[in-house]
Design a protein around this motif. Structure first.
Motif, PDB file in Angstrom:
ATOM      1  N   ILE A  55      34.926  27.444  27.155  1.00 13.06           N
ATOM      2  CA  ILE A  55      35.290  28.691  26.491  1.00 13.06           C
ATOM      3  C   ILE A  55      36.621  29.176  27.037  1.00 13.06           C
ATOM      4  CG2 ILE A  55      32.896  29.407  26.126  1.00 13.06           C
ATOM      5  CD1 ILE A  55      33.375  31.404  28.481  1.00 13.06           C
ATOM      6  N   SER A  56      37.277  30.020  26.264  1.00 12.44           N
ATOM      7  CA  SER A  56      38.519  30.622  26.717  1.00 12.44           C
ATOM      8  C   SER A  56      38.199  31.728  27.703  1.00 12.44           C
ATOM      9  CB  SER A  56      39.282  31.188  25.515  1.00 12.44           C
ATOM     10  OG  SER A  56      40.451  31.855  25.943  1.00 12.44           O
ATOM     11  N   GLN A  57      38.802  31.666  28.903  1.00  9.56           N
ATOM     12  CA  GLN A  57      38.502  32.642  29.939  1.00  9.56           C
ATOM     13  C   GLN A  57      39.737  33.474  30.260  1.00  9.56           C
ATOM     14  OE1 GLN A  57      35.856  30.894  33.176  1.00  9.56           O
ATOM     15  NE2 GLN A  57      36.731  29.048  32.306  1.00  9.56           N
ATOM     16  N   ASN A  58      39.482  34.705  30.670  1.00 12.35           N
ATOM     17  CA  ASN A  58      40.558  35.605  31.046  1.00 12.35           C
ATOM     18  C   ASN A  58      40.406  35.947  32.526  1.00 12.35           C
ATOM     19  OD1 ASN A  58      42.361  37.693  31.503  1.00 12.35           O
ATOM     20  ND2 ASN A  58      42.017  38.647  29.501  1.00 12.35           N
ATOM     21  N   PRO A  59      41.073  35.205  33.420  1.00 14.07           N
ATOM     22  CA  PRO A  59      40.919  35.443  34.856  1.00 14.07           C
ATOM     23  C   PRO A  59      41.243  36.877  35.266  1.00 14.07           C
ATOM     24  CG  PRO A  59      42.077  33.378  34.451  1.00 14.07           C
ATOM     25  CD  PRO A  59      41.972  34.080  33.131  1.00 14.07           C
ATOM     26  N   ASP A  60      42.246  37.480  34.636  1.00 14.04           N
ATOM     27  CA  ASP A  60      42.622  38.847  34.990  1.00 14.04           C
ATOM     28  C   ASP A  60      41.507  39.828  34.674  1.00 14.04           C
ATOM     29  OD1 ASP A  60      45.074  37.964  35.865  1.00 14.04           O
ATOM     30  OD2 ASP A  60      46.096  38.354  33.967  1.00 14.04           O
ATOM     31  N   GLU A  61      40.808  39.595  33.555  1.00 10.54           N
ATOM     32  CA  GLU A  61      39.703  40.479  33.174  1.00 10.54           C
ATOM     33  C   GLU A  61      38.565  40.375  34.185  1.00 10.54           C
ATOM     34  OE1 GLU A  61      37.784  43.384  31.071  1.00 10.54           O
ATOM     35  OE2 GLU A  61      39.833  42.641  30.762  1.00 10.54           O
ATOM     36  N   TYR A  62      38.300  39.155  34.665  1.00  9.48           N
ATOM     37  CA  TYR A  62      37.238  38.973  35.656  1.00  9.48           C
ATOM     38  C   TYR A  62      37.610  39.638  36.982  1.00  9.48           C
ATOM     39  CZ  TYR A  62      35.083  35.503  32.537  1.00  9.48           C
ATOM     40  OH  TYR A  62      34.481  34.876  31.488  1.00  9.48           O
ATOM     41  N   LEU A  63      38.879  39.551  37.363  1.00 12.28           N
ATOM     42  CA  LEU A  63      39.322  40.214  38.594  1.00 12.28           C
ATOM     43  C   LEU A  63      39.224  41.721  38.468  1.00 12.28           C
ATOM     44  CD1 LEU A  63      42.402  38.026  39.611  1.00 12.28           C
ATOM     45  CD2 LEU A  63      40.284  38.301  40.900  1.00 12.28           C
ATOM     46  N   LYS A  64      39.496  42.227  37.272  1.00 13.68           N
ATOM     47  CA  LYS A  64      39.377  43.665  37.025  1.00 13.68           C
ATOM     48  C   LYS A  64      37.933  44.117  37.222  1.00 13.68           C
ATOM     49  CE  LYS A  64      40.235  47.211  33.502  1.00 13.68           C
ATOM     50  NZ  LYS A  64      40.689  47.448  32.104  1.00 13.68           N
ATOM     51  N   LYS A  65      36.989  43.342  36.711  1.00 15.46           N
ATOM     52  CA  LYS A  65      35.577  43.664  36.891  1.00 15.46           C
ATOM     53  C   LYS A  65      35.208  43.625  38.367  1.00 15.46           C
ATOM     54  CE  LYS A  65      34.020  41.953  32.368  1.00 15.46           C
ATOM     55  NZ  LYS A  65      33.538  43.255  31.875  1.00 15.46           N
ATOM     56  N   LEU A  66      35.735  42.634  39.083  1.00 19.07           N
ATOM     57  CA  LEU A  66      35.466  42.531  40.515  1.00 19.07           C
ATOM     58  C   LEU A  66      35.991  43.756  41.246  1.00 19.07           C
ATOM     59  CD1 LEU A  66      34.380  40.568  42.749  1.00 19.07           C
ATOM     60  CD2 LEU A  66      36.736  39.806  43.019  1.00 19.07           C
ATOM     61  N   GLY A  67      37.184  44.224  40.829  1.00 21.04           N
ATOM     62  CA  GLY A  67      37.789  45.380  41.488  1.00 21.04           C
ATOM     63  C   GLY A  67      36.992  46.662  41.332  1.00 21.04           C
ATOM     64  N   GLU A  68      36.100  46.720  40.342  1.00 19.71           N
ATOM     65  CA  GLU A  68      35.274  47.912  40.149  1.00 19.71           C
ATOM     66  C   GLU A  68      34.299  48.115  41.306  1.00 19.71           C
ATOM     67  OE1 GLU A  68      33.380  47.336  36.403  1.00 19.71           O
ATOM     68  OE2 GLU A  68      35.250  47.379  35.244  1.00 19.71           O
ATOM     69  N   ILE A  69      34.024  47.059  42.047  1.00 12.97           N
ATOM     70  CA  ILE A  69      33.082  47.150  43.164  1.00 12.97           C
ATOM     71  C   ILE A  69      33.602  48.095  44.243  1.00 12.97           C
ATOM     72  CG2 ILE A  69      31.930  45.827  44.987  1.00 12.97           C
ATOM     73  CD1 ILE A  69      31.983  43.413  43.128  1.00 12.97           C
ATOM     74  N   ALA A  70      34.926  48.171  44.378  1.00 14.04           N
ATOM     75  CA  ALA A  70      35.520  49.025  45.421  1.00 14.04           C
ATOM     76  C   ALA A  70      35.126  50.487  45.249  1.00 14.04           C
ATOM     77  CB  ALA A  70      37.041  48.882  45.404  1.00 14.04           C
ATOM     78  N   ASN A  71      34.773  50.884  44.037  1.00 14.71           N
ATOM     79  CA  ASN A  71      34.406  52.279  43.777  1.00 14.71           C
ATOM     80  C   ASN A  71      32.917  52.544  43.942  1.00 14.71           C
ATOM     81  OD1 ASN A  71      37.106  52.908  43.023  1.00 14.71           O
ATOM     82  ND2 ASN A  71      36.734  52.053  40.985  1.00 14.71           N
ATOM     83  N   THR A  72      32.177  51.558  44.423  1.00 20.07           N
ATOM     84  CA  THR A  72      30.738  51.716  44.619  1.00 20.07           C
ATOM     85  C   THR A  72      30.402  51.773  46.103  1.00 20.07           C
ATOM     86  OG1 THR A  72      30.215  49.337  44.747  1.00 20.07           O
ATOM     87  CG2 THR A  72      30.395  50.323  42.532  1.00 20.07           C
ATOM     88  N   ASP A  73      29.150  52.100  46.387  1.00 16.58           N
ATOM     89  CA  ASP A  73      28.630  52.044  47.751  1.00 16.58           C
ATOM     90  C   ASP A  73      27.556  50.960  47.750  1.00 16.58           C
ATOM     91  OD1 ASP A  73      27.896  52.504  50.357  1.00 16.58           O
ATOM     92  OD2 ASP A  73      26.728  54.311  49.922  1.00 16.58           O
ATOM     93  N   SER A  74      27.951  49.745  48.077  1.00 20.68           N
ATOM     94  CA  SER A  74      27.082  48.586  47.869  1.00 20.68           C
ATOM     95  C   SER A  74      27.217  47.578  48.997  1.00 20.68           C
ATOM     96  CB  SER A  74      27.441  47.883  46.549  1.00 20.68           C
ATOM     97  OG  SER A  74      27.554  48.787  45.484  1.00 20.68           O
ATOM     98  N   LEU A  75      26.324  46.594  48.977  1.00 27.19           N
ATOM     99  CA  LEU A  75      26.481  45.406  49.795  1.00 27.19           C
ATOM    100  C   LEU A  75      27.066  44.326  48.893  1.00 27.19           C
ATOM    101  CD1 LEU A  75      25.953  43.603  52.336  1.00 27.19           C
ATOM    102  CD2 LEU A  75      23.711  43.074  51.332  1.00 27.19           C
TER     103      LEU A  75
END
Length: 370
Positions: A55-75
């Protein structure tokens, strides 16, 4: 109300579902929306027919989703492919996860020889993580496929999450979804996978939230794409040869200078200068390795890449080869690492090695891991 308005998502890969366009991502027939667990057409065919579709993948979009973790309080749990540590590390992960603590799950221990000294490997991981800017809470060595050390992994997650959500992160094919499926099966006594897995990169397409008993969630995230891995350039069929599926059987060669070995038609390694010494290849067992005199290497490469020297079946699909000159220090055994393929463990003699690899594929050296 349409399926899109209800925001249904595939239980297997997390993609938003739709029932209007069969040839587009996320399609499921209208009848599928009546089921308790809904799979998109792609996941259904992977599970029931073993089909693997690029499938066609968008690496930047996946990194953006990963960056959302910084705004959480998680493990945050980073699943590492231990057989391809450098290629499965997420570059700049400390920026993406913010102040959240990190637990490392070093996956695929089943690929390593039985005599591997695991205490040494664990210390090696801590040292590498520190060099890469992270101080993990813990390192757990596991095999999601075999179920090795799963109790230890579950205990570590439960201990360190302290009632918080858990984000499972990693690069494509590190084994995140396989680990989560094994975790769910072990906890619930189930025999059915929840998350869709396949040997092709990019199976998980969006966040998949799995509820925990205390109201929090375990979240599987899309795999981060790293184009500097050789495996990212392979077709689904070629991945079966390139990516190890069983315990790797090391193949050793006593080389003199002016000898060459080919790893399929993907990598060429010239022993330019040095004393006779061993070169032990830790690569997938089905991968063909060819040794010859360096004076014949150009001719053999020109005539046999895509024929005797495979994969790839079509060498033109890969970027052109570029050379990497490596100087062994003669002080210790070293590994020459080709990201997404494996490594070659050298002897302890001083030597000059020239590695020819597709442009952009990561080639590095390290202190021998085994």
């Amino acid at each position: 109300m349409s399926s899109e308005e209800k925001q249904f998502h595939c239980e297997g890969c997390g993609v938003k579902l739709q029932s209007e366009s069969p040839d587009h991502l996320g399609y499921a027939p209208p009848s599928a929306f009546e089921r308790e667990y809904i799979l998109c057409k792609r996941c259904y065919r992977i599970r029931h027919y073993g089909e693997i579709a690029s499938i066609s993948q968008n690496p930047d979009e996946y990194l953006k989703k990963l960056g959302e973790i910084a705004n959480t309080d998680s493990l945050v749990v980073q699943v590492i492919d231990l057989f391809d540590f450098s290629g499965s590390w997420i570059p700049g992960i400390h920026r993406h996860i913010g102040k959240n603590p990190l637990l490392i799950l070093a996956n695929k221990t089943d690929l390593f020889p039985k005599l591997t000294k695991w205490g040494r490997v664990r210390e090696w991981i801590y040292a590498l993580a520190k060099d890469l800017g992270m101080k993990p809470l813990d390192v757990v060595l596991t095999s999601a496929v075999k179920g090795t050390k799963m109790e230890e992994a579950i205990a570590a997650i439960e201990h360190h999450r302290r009632g918080k959500d858990v984000y499972i992160v990693g690069t494509t094919n590190a084994g995140k979804s396989t680990f989560i499926n094994r975790l769910i099966r072990d906890l619930e006594g189930s025999f059915e996978d929840v998350i869709t897995t396949s040997p092709y990169p990019g199976t998980t397409l969006d966040m998949i939230r799995i509820p925990l008993d205390d109201g929090k969630s375990l979240i599987d995230t899309p795999g981060i794409v790293r184009s500097d891995r050789l495996s990212e350039w392979m077709t689904p069929e070629e991945l079966k040869v390139v990516v190890p599926a069983d315990t790797v059987k090391p193949r050793g060669y006593q080389l003199q200078d002016q000898q060459t070995i080919f790893l399929g038609g993907m990598i060429r390694i010239d022993y330019v200068k040095g004393e006779r010494q061993s070169f032990v290849c830790y690569t997938s067992n089905p991968l063909y390795i060819h040794r010859t005199k360096s004076e014949n290497a150009d001719r053999i490469a020109g005539e046999q890449r895509g024929k005797l020297l495979v994969p790839p079946a079509d060498p033109s699909r890969l970027p052109a080869w570029v050379k990497h000159d490596i100087h062994l220090n003669g002080q210790e055994k070293q590994d020459i690492v080709i990201s997404g393929l494996g490594w070659i463990s050298t002897g302890s003699e001083k030597a000059t090695i020239r590695v020819w690899a597709p442009k952009g594929v990561q080639v590095t050296t390290r202190k021998a891991i085994i």
